[in-house]
Scaffold this motif. Structure first.
Motif, PDB file in Angstrom:
ATOM      1  N   ARG A 163      20.568  17.687 -25.642  1.00 35.65           N
ATOM      2  CA  ARG A 163      20.187  17.339 -24.264  1.00 35.65           C
ATOM      3  C   ARG A 163      21.424  17.232 -23.379  1.00 35.65           C
ATOM      4  NH1 ARG A 163      18.815  11.388 -24.054  1.00 35.65           N
ATOM      5  NH2 ARG A 163      21.098  11.421 -24.238  1.00 35.65           N
ATOM      6  N   ASP A 164      22.477  16.615 -23.884  1.00 39.88           N
ATOM      7  CA  ASP A 164      23.695  16.443 -23.100  1.00 39.88           C
ATOM      8  C   ASP A 164      24.345  17.785 -22.774  1.00 39.88           C
ATOM      9  OD1 ASP A 164      23.282  13.713 -23.312  1.00 39.88           O
ATOM     10  OD2 ASP A 164      24.685  13.467 -24.985  1.00 39.88           O
ATOM     11  N   VAL A 165      24.367  18.695 -23.756  1.00 41.08           N
ATOM     12  CA  VAL A 165      24.935  20.021 -23.512  1.00 41.08           C
ATOM     13  C   VAL A 165      24.104  20.771 -22.478  1.00 41.08           C
ATOM     14  CG1 VAL A 165      25.384  22.278 -24.548  1.00 41.08           C
ATOM     15  CG2 VAL A 165      26.085  20.191 -25.748  1.00 41.08           C
ATOM     16  N   ASN A 166      22.801  20.698 -22.601  1.00 37.34           N
ATOM     17  CA  ASN A 166      21.934  21.372 -21.638  1.00 37.34           C
ATOM     18  C   ASN A 166      22.115  20.800 -20.235  1.00 37.34           C
ATOM     19  OD1 ASN A 166      20.821  23.156 -23.496  1.00 37.34           O
ATOM     20  ND2 ASN A 166      19.140  21.778 -24.033  1.00 37.34           N
ATOM     21  N   GLU A 167      22.326  19.496 -20.147  1.00 35.07           N
ATOM     22  CA  GLU A 167      22.563  18.902 -18.838  1.00 35.07           C
ATOM     23  C   GLU A 167      23.858  19.427 -18.217  1.00 35.07           C
ATOM     24  OE1 GLU A 167      22.096  14.560 -16.874  1.00 35.07           O
ATOM     25  OE2 GLU A 167      23.631  14.651 -18.451  1.00 35.07           O
ATOM     26  N   ILE A 168      24.892  19.550 -19.028  1.00 38.02           N
ATOM     27  CA  ILE A 168      26.150  20.108 -18.535  1.00 38.02           C
ATOM     28  C   ILE A 168      25.921  21.497 -17.949  1.00 38.02           C
ATOM     29  CG2 ILE A 168      28.351  21.082 -19.335  1.00 38.02           C
ATOM     30  CD1 ILE A 168      28.607  18.640 -21.174  1.00 38.02           C
ATOM     31  N   ILE A 169      25.184  22.318 -18.671  1.00 44.53           N
ATOM     32  CA  ILE A 169      24.905  23.682 -18.207  1.00 44.53           C
ATOM     33  C   ILE A 169      24.057  23.649 -16.943  1.00 44.53           C
ATOM     34  CG2 ILE A 169      23.734  25.838 -18.789  1.00 44.53           C
ATOM     35  CD1 ILE A 169      24.534  25.255 -21.749  1.00 44.53           C
ATOM     36  N   ASP A 170      23.023  22.820 -16.929  1.00 48.44           N
ATOM     37  CA  ASP A 170      22.131  22.739 -15.769  1.00 48.44           C
ATOM     38  C   ASP A 170      22.858  22.235 -14.518  1.00 48.44           C
ATOM     39  OD1 ASP A 170      20.047  23.629 -17.336  1.00 48.44           O
ATOM     40  OD2 ASP A 170      19.193  21.627 -17.680  1.00 48.44           O
ATOM     41  N   LEU A 171      23.845  21.389 -14.712  1.00 50.33           N
ATOM     42  CA  LEU A 171      24.618  20.861 -13.583  1.00 50.33           C
ATOM     43  C   LEU A 171      25.633  21.870 -13.043  1.00 50.33           C
ATOM     44  CD1 LEU A 171      25.294  17.213 -14.834  1.00 50.33           C
ATOM     45  CD2 LEU A 171      23.914  17.864 -12.837  1.00 50.33           C
ATOM     46  N   GLY A 172      25.789  22.978 -13.739  1.00 47.70           N
ATOM     47  CA  GLY A 172      26.735  24.001 -13.295  1.00 47.70           C
ATOM     48  C   GLY A 172      28.163  23.738 -13.688  1.00 47.70           C
ATOM     49  N   LEU A 173      28.383  22.830 -14.637  1.00 48.07           N
ATOM     50  CA  LEU A 173      29.732  22.576 -15.125  1.00 48.07           C
ATOM     51  C   LEU A 173      30.146  23.708 -16.062  1.00 48.07           C
ATOM     52  CD1 LEU A 173      29.381  18.727 -15.700  1.00 48.07           C
ATOM     53  CD2 LEU A 173      30.283  19.936 -13.692  1.00 48.07           C
ATOM     54  N   LYS A 174      31.446  23.986 -16.106  1.00 47.18           N
ATOM     55  CA  LYS A 174      31.923  25.219 -16.734  1.00 47.18           C
ATOM     56  C   LYS A 174      32.537  25.025 -18.117  1.00 47.18           C
ATOM     57  CE  LYS A 174      30.978  27.977 -13.262  1.00 47.18           C
ATOM     58  NZ  LYS A 174      32.043  28.709 -12.553  1.00 47.18           N
ATOM     59  N   GLY A 190      30.434  30.036 -27.782  1.00 45.75           N
ATOM     60  CA  GLY A 190      29.966  31.169 -27.001  1.00 45.75           C
ATOM     61  C   GLY A 190      29.398  30.817 -25.646  1.00 45.75           C
ATOM     62  N   LYS A 191      29.354  29.528 -25.305  1.00 44.07           N
ATOM     63  CA  LYS A 191      28.755  29.093 -24.037  1.00 44.07           C
ATOM     64  C   LYS A 191      29.722  28.297 -23.166  1.00 44.07           C
ATOM     65  CE  LYS A 191      24.109  28.673 -26.053  1.00 44.07           C
ATOM     66  NZ  LYS A 191      23.011  27.712 -26.367  1.00 44.07           N
ATOM     67  N   LEU A 192      30.350  27.297 -23.754  1.00 43.86           N
ATOM     68  CA  LEU A 192      31.183  26.381 -22.973  1.00 43.86           C
ATOM     69  C   LEU A 192      32.563  26.251 -23.613  1.00 43.86           C
ATOM     70  CD1 LEU A 192      28.566  23.513 -22.477  1.00 43.86           C
ATOM     71  CD2 LEU A 192      29.400  25.048 -20.671  1.00 43.86           C
ATOM     72  N   SER A 195      26.143   9.837 -16.670  1.00 45.13           N
ATOM     73  CA  SER A 195      26.642   9.382 -15.367  1.00 45.13           C
ATOM     74  C   SER A 195      27.954  10.068 -15.017  1.00 45.13           C
ATOM     75  CB  SER A 195      26.805   7.862 -15.356  1.00 45.13           C
ATOM     76  OG  SER A 195      27.747   7.428 -16.323  1.00 45.13           O
ATOM     77  N   ILE A 196      28.820  10.247 -16.004  1.00 44.39           N
ATOM     78  CA  ILE A 196      30.081  10.949 -15.748  1.00 44.39           C
ATOM     79  C   ILE A 196      29.816  12.404 -15.379  1.00 44.39           C
ATOM     80  CG2 ILE A 196      32.169  11.858 -16.843  1.00 44.39           C
ATOM     81  CD1 ILE A 196      32.413   9.196 -18.329  1.00 44.39           C
ATOM     82  N   ASN A 197      28.940  13.062 -16.108  1.00 44.87           N
ATOM     83  CA  ASN A 197      28.664  14.466 -15.827  1.00 44.87           C
ATOM     84  C   ASN A 197      28.061  14.652 -14.435  1.00 44.87           C
ATOM     85  OD1 ASN A 197      29.695  15.271 -18.276  1.00 44.87           O
ATOM     86  ND2 ASN A 197      27.711  15.242 -19.318  1.00 44.87           N
ATOM     87  N   ASN A 198      27.204  13.731 -14.032  1.00 48.52           N
ATOM     88  CA  ASN A 198      26.639  13.814 -12.687  1.00 48.52           C
ATOM     89  C   ASN A 198      27.691  13.517 -11.617  1.00 48.52           C
ATOM     90  OD1 ASN A 198      23.473  14.224 -12.423  1.00 48.52           O
ATOM     91  ND2 ASN A 198      23.869  13.186 -14.376  1.00 48.52           N
ATOM     92  N   PHE A 199      28.607  12.605 -11.899  1.00 49.80           N
ATOM     93  CA  PHE A 199      29.707  12.335 -10.966  1.00 49.80           C
ATOM     94  C   PHE A 199      30.593  13.565 -10.802  1.00 49.80           C
ATOM     95  CE2 PHE A 199      34.297  11.190 -10.979  1.00 49.80           C
ATOM     96  CZ  PHE A 199      34.418  10.879  -9.625  1.00 49.80           C
ATOM     97  N   ILE A 200      30.950  14.187 -11.910  1.00 51.32           N
ATOM     98  CA  ILE A 200      31.796  15.389 -11.829  1.00 51.32           C
ATOM     99  C   ILE A 200      31.065  16.490 -11.067  1.00 51.32           C
ATOM    100  CG2 ILE A 200      32.911  17.220 -13.156  1.00 51.32           C
ATOM    101  CD1 ILE A 200      34.419  14.613 -13.385  1.00 51.32           C
ATOM    102  N   ALA A 201      29.791  16.701 -11.363  1.00 50.28           N
ATOM    103  CA  ALA A 201      29.021  17.755 -10.697  1.00 50.28           C
ATOM    104  C   ALA A 201      28.911  17.501  -9.204  1.00 50.28           C
ATOM    105  CB  ALA A 201      27.636  17.869 -11.326  1.00 50.28           C
ATOM    106  N   SER A 202      28.645  16.266  -8.806  1.00 47.64           N
ATOM    107  CA  SER A 202      28.519  15.968  -7.377  1.00 47.64           C
ATOM    108  C   SER A 202      29.853  16.142  -6.665  1.00 47.64           C
ATOM    109  CB  SER A 202      27.980  14.552  -7.171  1.00 47.64           C
ATOM    110  OG  SER A 202      28.894  13.575  -7.647  1.00 47.64           O
ATOM    111  N   THR A 203      30.938  15.788  -7.345  1.00 45.34           N
ATOM    112  CA  THR A 203      32.268  15.977  -6.756  1.00 45.34           C
ATOM    113  C   THR A 203      32.557  17.456  -6.538  1.00 45.34           C
ATOM    114  OG1 THR A 203      33.081  13.954  -7.817  1.00 45.34           O
ATOM    115  CG2 THR A 203      34.731  15.547  -7.070  1.00 45.34           C
ATOM    116  N   VAL A 204      32.207  18.265  -7.536  1.00 42.98           N
ATOM    117  CA  VAL A 204      32.384  19.715  -7.398  1.00 42.98           C
ATOM    118  C   VAL A 204      31.558  20.234  -6.227  1.00 42.98           C
ATOM    119  CG1 VAL A 204      31.910  21.941  -8.507  1.00 42.98           C
ATOM    120  CG2 VAL A 204      32.988  20.096  -9.816  1.00 42.98           C
ATOM    121  N   ASN A 205      30.322  19.809  -6.135  1.00 44.38           N
ATOM    122  CA  ASN A 205      29.428  20.289  -5.079  1.00 44.38           C
ATOM    123  C   ASN A 205      29.911  19.916  -3.682  1.00 44.38           C
ATOM    124  OD1 ASN A 205      27.729  21.439  -6.980  1.00 44.38           O
ATOM    125  ND2 ASN A 205      26.389  19.644  -7.101  1.00 44.38           N
TER     126      ASN A 205
END
Length: 268
Positions: A101-112, A139-141, A70-80
C-alpha cells in the motif's frame, strides 16, 4: 566560468514547525558535522537560487511506520507547489503493516523514487524485512540509500552487495559515494555493480579533490550524481568544492544534471 544546469539530487526538507528541530537532530546524529541550515522549504529554495541550482530532489525519512503516509503527502504537496522546481522521493519503513500500500501511494502521489536511511531507521540493508521493499521497487522506483558509517553496520557495503546481486533490475543510488566515512572500502566493493549509482553529498568536505576524482573515475562519470545533503551544507559551498575536481565540461554536465535527470525522468 561556464554556467551549468544543476540538479541537487540530495535535499532533506521538513514542515516548518519541526524543521529546525529535525535539522539539529541530524547534526547531532553526526556529532556536530555540517553547518546545518534550518531544513525549511523556503530556505532550500533561497539557497538553491543563490547557488544557481535549477532543480532539487527532495526527501525525508520516516523513523516510525506511522509517519510514512504523512511524510509522503508532505513531499508530494511540496513538489506540487514548487512550479516544477522540485522532484520528490517517498519514504518507506520495513515495519509497516502494508508495504505494498505504501509503495502504491508513492506511485499514485507522483513521487519518483524512495529514500531510505538504514542508520537512522535502524535496519540493516540486507534485513529480511527489507526484501519486500526491494521486490516492489525493482524496475519501478529508484532507491536513494544512505550508505556507509564507520560507527555502525546497518548500511555498509557488505550488506549492499547481496541486494545488488539478487535484485539486478533495482536501481540504487548510494549516497556519499556509496560509503560515508568509508569511501575507499565502499568504492572497491561496489564499483562494478552496474545498477548502483552514487552521489557526492556529505563527502567533499572530508576528501581531497584528487581522491574525489579517483572515486568518480572508479564508478564512471555516468553513475555519479551531484548532491548537497541540504540542510547539512550550504549548496553554494558544495558547488565550489565540486568545481575543484579536475573534470571535463561534459563530465561536469553529466554529474551536475544529466545523470539525475535520466534516473528520475526530470524534464525542464
Amino acid at each position: 566560468m561556464k554556467k551549468y544546469k544543476i540538479i541537487d539530487a540530495h535535499c532533506h526538507i521538513y514542515p516548518d514547525k519541526i524543521a529546525k528541530k529535525a535539522a539539529e537532530a541530524t547534526c547531532d546524529f553526526y556529532e556536530g558535522l555540517g553547518s546545518t541550515l534550518d531544513g525549511t522549504v523556503s530556505t532550500l529554495s533561497k539557497e538553491a537560487d543563490i547557488a544557481g541550482i535549477c532543480h532539487c530532489i527532495v526527501q525525508s525519512v520516516a523513523t516510525t511506520p506511522k509517519q510514512v503516509s504523512s511524510i509522503n503527502n508532505f513531499i508530494a504537496s511540496t513538489v506540487n507547489e514548487s512550479n516544477g522546481k522540485f522532484t520528490g522521493l517517498g519514504t518507506l519503513h520495513p515495519d509497516s503493516e502494508d508495504i505494498e500500500r505504501d509503495v502504491n501511494e508513492i506511485i499514485d502521489l507522483g513521487l519518483k523514487g524512495v529514500k531510505l536511511h538504514p542508520d537512522i531507521q535502524k535496519f540493516k540493508i540486507d534485513d529480511y524485512r527489507m526484501l519486500k521493499i526491494y521486490e516492489l521497487c525493482e524496475g519501478k522506483l529508484p532507491i536513494l540509500v544512505h550508505t556507509g558509517d564507520c560507527r555502525y553496520d546497518f548500511s555498509n557495503p557488505n550488506r549492499m552487495m547481496p541486494i545488488l546481486d539478487i535484485y539486478k533490475n533495482l536501481t540504487v543510488i548510494g549516497a556519499h559515494f556509496g560509503g560515508w566515512s568509508i569511501w575507499e572500502e565502499a568504492t572497491e566493493k561496489l564499483k562494478n555493480y552496474k545498477n548502483f549509482y552514487v552521489d557526492c553529498s556529505s563527502s567533499l568536505y572530508a576528501i581531497s579533490s584528487e581522491k574525489a576524482k579517483e572515486l568518480i573515475n572508479a564508478y564512471g562519470t555516468k553513475r555519479v550524481l551531484f548532491g548537497t545533503d541540504y540542510p547539512m551544507w550550504k549548496p553554494e559551498e558544495e558547488i565550489e568544492r565540486f568545481m575543484q575536481i579536475d573534470l571535463t565540461e561534459r563530465e561536469r554536465e553529466d554529474i551536475f544534471c544529466n545523470n539525475a535527470a535520466k534516473l528520475f525522468n526530470i524534464e525542464f
